[in-house]
Design an enzyme around this catalytic site. Structure first.
Site, short mmCIF file in Angstrom:
data_model
loop_
_atom_site.label_atom_id
_atom_site.label_comp_id
_atom_site.label_asym_id
_atom_site.label_seq_id
_atom_site.Cartn_x
_atom_site.Cartn_y
_atom_site.Cartn_z
N PHE A 310 0.83 -1.21 0.00
CA PHE A 310 0.00 0.00 0.00
C PHE A 310 0.86 1.25 0.00
O PHE A 310 1.87 1.33 0.72
CB PHE A 310 -0.89 0.05 1.25
CG PHE A 310 -1.80 -1.12 1.41
CD1 PHE A 310 -3.06 -1.14 0.82
CD2 PHE A 310 -1.41 -2.22 2.16
CE1 PHE A 310 -3.90 -2.22 0.97
CE2 PHE A 310 -2.25 -3.31 2.33
CZ PHE A 310 -3.50 -3.31 1.71
N ASP A 311 0.47 2.22 -0.80
CA ASP A 311 0.95 3.59 -0.57
C ASP A 311 0.18 4.10 0.64
O ASP A 311 -0.95 3.66 0.89
CB ASP A 311 0.64 4.44 -1.81
CG ASP A 311 0.98 5.89 -1.59
OD1 ASP A 311 2.07 6.17 -1.08
OD2 ASP A 311 0.15 6.75 -1.92
N LYS A 312 0.77 4.99 1.44
CA LYS A 312 0.08 5.43 2.66
C LYS A 312 -0.92 6.56 2.40
O LYS A 312 -2.11 6.40 2.62
CB LYS A 312 1.10 5.88 3.71
CG LYS A 312 0.45 6.31 5.03
CD LYS A 312 1.47 6.76 6.04
CE LYS A 312 2.01 8.14 5.74
NZ LYS A 312 1.03 9.24 5.92
N LYS A 490 10.01 2.53 -4.26
CA LYS A 490 8.86 1.64 -4.16
C LYS A 490 8.90 0.58 -5.25
O LYS A 490 8.64 -0.61 -4.99
CB LYS A 490 7.56 2.45 -4.27
CG LYS A 490 7.32 3.42 -3.12
CD LYS A 490 6.05 4.22 -3.31
CE LYS A 490 5.85 5.25 -2.21
NZ LYS A 490 4.63 6.06 -2.40
N VAL A 507 -1.44 -1.09 -4.19
CA VAL A 507 -2.60 -0.21 -4.08
C VAL A 507 -2.12 1.22 -3.91
O VAL A 507 -1.43 1.53 -2.94
CB VAL A 507 -3.50 -0.59 -2.88
CG1 VAL A 507 -4.79 0.22 -2.90
CG2 VAL A 507 -3.83 -2.08 -2.91
#
Length: 617
Positions: A310-312, A490, A507
């Site tokens: 996940f990206d935050k 990432k 995501v």
């Protein structure tokens, strides 16, 4: 002539059924052989006509289809004067095709509902200022449109005036009305449930979010997974193999009836249709619930995912920073907050916006001599007071003394993952605010659902400091957390996970994370109706609704399982039928065709169950 016969296939089915009924009544009830022979003979010839035409069309493109097998079988039965078999087989085949089409249409019902939601007209403001109804194709970008209560919004646009509540189920899958007022965005295909609004057209026709959704879902339905491609290739060779097997059986046994029975029983109809119907139903369910699955291949890959990254910001968190903690070092709180609000309104920084929102309505002062300190904050003159608002670096620059309590508060705020905003008045610290992005409501429960669905690793990657990321990971129960990550970092981390053999879904918000979305086996965008999200990802969660993610994963797993069930049913039925020919005496063409068509209906109905799929937990 061929087109005419094929267009009357349903009528031929009915007439054929009536003739068969007349034939059996004549023979069994009235012992009239001649009427029975004529009725069954005409039923055979009439029934085989559309099947033979389809077989001829298939052979023209060098394909040995099921229609070829049935045509040969029926003609063979007719020539050996087994009219009951030939008539019944043609009727069952045609009737089965009718039922298949009828039930298949239901699997596409979700898509049909979508296309029917597409607006057809709009109230457009003309040069004289009046609004006239025009075709939606006549609306151009920049036109002013009027939308009344109960009407569909014809284009993607921005509200110019008026207020109302809009049902955005066609875009987000959520039927709860959303409030709209000046400067808010509206989407084509949504419905204004109350109020009247005027909008300016931003995107029209196929460029609207709704238009893109329909296009993507239709493309997804036409796409083929690896399993479907294999079955297509298999059936291409399997069907001629059945023909060869039938000929070999006849060559050794000289039993023409046995040979043509094998032709009927070996038809791979359920195998060919079982996987596509599962995919269509799964994609339809997703579209209905605000989840865009871009094709059959995506369903297969997503169902196997064991790691979700996940990206935050904007994914696990709302992406809208708010004041979470506050400490005041003065008794004159209201006046100091009024100074802060007055100065912060001069800035468009996200932290400044969060402070202004937190303070709310308060007295406004005239602000003078504003100076923005790069990487520090803002300094200004208010009511002959020097106001400095920013981080610790700015306080040091302003020679503001920080007490032991203030230093302790700063350390505590930072530990909680806050960005700091300190305020000094005339060189004395007056206020400390901690600002952080809020975790999306319900995310923790949704992550637990993902774990129950078999996801082993839940990882968060963010450009924020490690303390903030660790705090989010701890609160949500994530497996790993990595901060200070640039987009290229990432991507490199995803490659590392894939190198370990993990099947990774990423995501993100679909904007700055597009490299990671493209690199992961499954890229999942928090859509929000944006073009970038829709174009770059494999799965889109409309309206950035995180709660759709567990439904999406559960749906793909259910769809993949449904495919396997249909393949098992199809292959099992063919094996049982062929075994019955050689090891039993009760199997014949009519029974075989009945079971064959029944198996096709079973796999279709099994696939249709996906239309009503809902996550159980």
């Amino acid at each position: 002539m061929q087109r005419f016969i094929l267009s009357k296939k349903n009528h031929i089915t009915v007439i054929s059924g009536i003739l068969i009924l007349i034939g059996f009544i004549s023979e069994l009830g009235f012992k009239n052989e001649s009427i029975a022979i004529w009725s069954l003979g005409i039923a055979s010839v009439l029934g085989v006509a559309p099947i033979a035409i389809q077989a001829y069309q298939a052979l023209r493109v060098k394909v040995v289809s099921i229609d070829v097998l049935v045509t040969i079988a029926v003609v063979g039965a007719f020539l050996i004067k087994n009219l009951e078999e030939s008539a019944i087989v043609t009727f069952l085949f045609l009737f089965g095709a009718y039922l298949e089409q009828r039930t298949l249409n239901k699997t596409r019902s979700a898509i049909k509902e979508l296309t029917e939601m597409a607006p057809e007209s709009a109230l457009k403001q003309m040069e004289n200022g009046e609004f006239e109804e025009v075709e939606v194709d006549e609306v151009d970008v920049g036109d002013t449109l009027l939308v009344k209560t109960g009407a569909k919004v014809p284009v993607d646009g921005t509200v110019l005036s008026g207020e109302g509540h809009i049902n955005e189920a066609s875009i987000t899958g959520e039927s709860l009305p959303v409030s709209k007022k000046k400067d808010t965005k509206v989407y084509a295909g949504t419905i204004l449930e109350n109020g009247t609004i005027q909008i300016m057209a931003d995107r029209v026709g196929e460029d609207t979010t709704f238009g893109k959704i329909i296009e993507l879902v239709e493309e997804a339905q036409d796409s083929k997974s690896e399993a479907e491609r294999f079955i297509d290739k298999f059936s291409k060779y399997y069907t001629p193999a059945v023909l060869v097997l039938s000929f070999i059986v006849w060559l050794f046994s000289r039993d023409i009836e046995l040979a043509i029975t094998i032709l009927v029983l070996g038809c791979p109809g359920a195998l060919v249709i079982g996987v596509p119907v599962s995919n269509v139903a799964g994609i339809g369910n997703g579209a209905k619930h605000g989840v865009l699955l871009k094709g059959s291949e995506v369903i297969q890959d997503f169902s196997k995912v064991d790691t979700i990254v996940f990206d935050k910001t904007g994914t696990l968190t709302i992406g809208n920073p708010k004041v979470a903690d506050q400490e005041m070092y003065t008794d004159n709180v209201e006046e100091v907050l009024a100074y802060v609000a007055s100065v912060e309104k001069e800035s468009d920084h996200p932290l400044a916006n969060a402070v202004v929102e937190h303070i709310g309505e308060t007295k406004q002062y005239s602000v003078e001599k504003t100076d923005v300190v790069k990487g520090g904050g803002i300094v200004a003159q208010v009511e002959n007071h020097r106001i400095a608002i920013g981080n610790v670096f700015l306080m040091e620059q302003e020679n503001v003394s920080l007490s032991e309590k203030a230093l302790s508060d700063i350390k505590r705020f930072e530990k909680n993952g806050n960005s700091l905003v300190l305020t000094s008045v005339d060189g004395k610290l007056q206020a400390l605010m901690g600002i952080r992005d809020q975790i999306r409501p319900g995310v923790k429960e949704d992550l637990q659902k993902l774990k129950k669905l078999g996801v082993k690793n839940l990882v968060v990657l963010s450009g924020d400091n490690q303390g903030t990321v660790d705090l989010v990971a701890s609160e949500l129960g994530l497996t790993e957390a990595h901060g200070h990550m640039l987009p290229e970092d990432k991507s490199a981390y995803i490659e590392k996970l894939q190198g370990k053999g993990q099947i990774v879904a990423f995501v993100g918000d679909g904007v700055n994370d597009s490299p990671s979305l493209a690199l992961a086996q499954i890229g999942i965008a928090m859509g929000g109706g944006t073009d970038v999200a829709i174009e770059t990802s494999d799965v889109v969660l409309m309206n950035s609704d995180f709660s759709r993610l567990p439904h999406a994963l559960g749906l793909t797993k259910a769809t993949a399982s449904n495919m396997r069930q249909n393949i098992f049913i199809a292959v099992g039925v063919v094996l049982v039928l062929l075994a019955s020919v050689f090891f039993s005496e009760w199997m014949n063409m009519s029974i075989g065709m009945l079971v064959h068509e029944g198996s096709i209906l079973v796999v279709i109905l099994n696939g249709m169950r996906l239309l009503s799929y809902k996550l159980k937990y």
